[in-house]
Every structure is written in C-alpha cells, then in structure tokens.
Design a protein around this motif. Structure first.
Motif, PDB file in Angstrom:
ATOM      1  N   GLU A 128       0.829  -1.204   0.000  1.00  0.00           N
ATOM      2  CA  GLU A 128       0.000   0.000   0.000  1.00  0.00           C
ATOM      3  C   GLU A 128       0.866   1.257   0.000  1.00  0.00           C
ATOM      4  N   CYS A 179      -2.858   0.166  -3.804  1.00  0.00           N
ATOM      5  CA  CYS A 179      -2.340  -1.133  -3.406  1.00  0.00           C
ATOM      6  C   CYS A 179      -1.915  -1.877  -4.668  1.00  0.00           C
ATOM      7  N   TRP A 190     -10.347  -3.117   0.826  1.00  0.00           N
ATOM      8  CA  TRP A 190      -9.719  -2.245   1.805  1.00  0.00           C
ATOM      9  C   TRP A 190     -10.434  -2.419   3.142  1.00  0.00           C
ATOM     10  N   TYR A 249      -5.684  -1.042   5.285  1.00  0.00           N
ATOM     11  CA  TYR A 249      -5.051  -2.272   4.821  1.00  0.00           C
ATOM     12  C   TYR A 249      -5.707  -2.762   3.539  1.00  0.00           C
ATOM     13  N   CYS A 250      -4.871  -3.221   2.643  1.00  0.00           N
ATOM     14  CA  CYS A 250      -5.325  -3.880   1.423  1.00  0.00           C
ATOM     15  C   CYS A 250      -5.310  -5.391   1.668  1.00  0.00           C
ATOM     16  N   THR A 280      -1.287   1.447   5.546  1.00  0.00           N
ATOM     17  CA  THR A 280      -0.837   2.823   5.354  1.00  0.00           C
ATOM     18  C   THR A 280      -1.712   3.730   6.223  1.00  0.00           C
TER      19      THR A 280
END
Length: 125
Positions: free
Chosen positions: A6, A22, A36, A95-96, A119
């Motif tokens: 990310e 991402c 996500w 978060y991905c 991120t």
C-alpha cells in the motif's frame, strides 16, 4: 506468493480528499477479490470497500458510501481507494487484502488470504 504493497496515506484536513493505492504481485488466479479494511486506534479492523476482479462488482460499507470509490487498474494489478470529504472518524490504518476464492461475503475478514502492511490516514478536524 502474493504480495500487497500500500501507499498514499498521509495527514489531511477534514473535508479533504486522499487516494491510497495497493499494488498486487504474484496474483495468478482467474478471479479474486481485493478489498480495503481499516483499523482505528483501540477499535477492531473493519471493512471499507471491495472489488471483484472478474466482473468489477463493488461493495461499500455504509459509513463510506457516496464518499469513497474503489477502482482497479487491471493493467497495473492495482486497486485504488479514492476518499473524498474525509472526516476525523476516517482516521485509521488502511489495509489492502486479497481473497483468492471470493465465495464469502466481502466484509468477512477471515476470508482474505493476503494482507498488506497498511498505510496511515489521519484526518484532522
């Protein structure tokens, strides 16, 4: 081995826009879902949005609907999250994640096989 990286987080003011990206490498499945999630301090991780690669079906959490847009760049194997009209409550680590066999509800965190490192997105009031 699938890797998700990310980028694009940062500090913005309330009402601003931000886009997080991402990049997925090593994904060779015919159909998969990318999503996500976010986790605010002291809270559980929660679903934000997802897109299924084969049919581009998108799903959003109610809290971000009409403000966030998830979209994919198939050529770059990238999923992006455009976030508009950001609010302080959007502050979280984003978060991905990838579900290589998307037969579970999009918000089912346990269904996701791979995760990025996250991120930070911070929205000041």
């Amino acid at each position: 081995q699938v890797q998700l990286v990310e980028s694009g987080g940062g500090l913005v003011q309330s009402g601003s826009s931000l886009r997080v990206s991402c990049v997925a490498s090593g994904v060779i499945y015919a159909n998969y879902r990318m999503a996500w999630f976010r986790q605010a301090p002291g809270k559980e991780r929660e679903f934000v949005a997802s897109v299924t690669w084969r049919n581009n079906k998108k799903v959003y959490a109610d809290s971000v609907k009409d403000r966030f847009t998830i979209y994919r760049d198939a050529a770059e194997n990238t999923v992006l999250l455009q976030m508009n009209n950001l609010k302080p409550e959007d502050t979280a680590v984003y978060y991905c994640a990838t579900d290589v066999n998307p037969d579970s509800p999009p918000g089912a965190m346990a269904a996701y096989d791979y995760w990025g490192q996250g991120t930070q997105v911070t929205v000041s009031s």
